[in-house]
Design a protein around this motif. Structure first.
Motif: not given
Length: 136
Positions: A53-56, A58-65
């Motif tokens: 869950v954390a990695m999923s 994190t992927f979304v937030s990193t993509f947004f960044t």
């Protein structure tokens, strides 16, 4: 200068996001800073549980960044490897690490934990900026 989200190179954003996961995989591994990080947070690898869950998220937030970083790089004009990496570094040190430093001062966490986590984000933004800068 204004830069619209419709002008973002999403392939560059995706590659930058994937590169961040590769960096994070090494950074928090046993060959990187993983052992020191676990010691600094006072946990064992088994205590972390499933990271799915954390990695999923994190992927979304990193993509947004990466999207926001792409908009900034392109809004400043004439994107390149150096200009993108420089902007990523400036944002990493000047905004992210300094904000995290305030948290460090009040949280009572170790300086080592701050350096591991803030260092990761500075390097991450620098690499992401370079990738996005090359692909404009």
């Amino acid at each position: 200068m204004y830069y619209h989200i419709s002008h973002v190179n999403y392939l560059a954003v995706l590659v930058a996001t994937l590169a961040s996961f590769m960096l994070g995989g090494w950074w928090y591994s046993a060959s990187g800073f993983g052992r020191s990080w676990l010691a600094a947070i006072g946990k064992s690898k088994n205590e972390l549980g499933s990271p799915a869950v954390a990695m999923s998220l994190t992927f979304v937030s990193t993509f947004f960044t990466a999207i926001i970083l792409a908009m900034l790089i392109n809004a400043l004009g004439d994107p390149s490897l150096f200009r993108g990496a420089r902007l990523g570094f400036i944002l990493g040190v000047g905004i992210v690490a300094t904000s995290m430093f305030s948290d460090y001062l009040f949280s009572g966490n170790s300086l080592e934990l701050f350096l591991i986590q803030a260092g990761y984000r500075v390097v991450l933004l620098t690499i992401m900026g370079g990738i996005i800068g090359v692909w404009g």
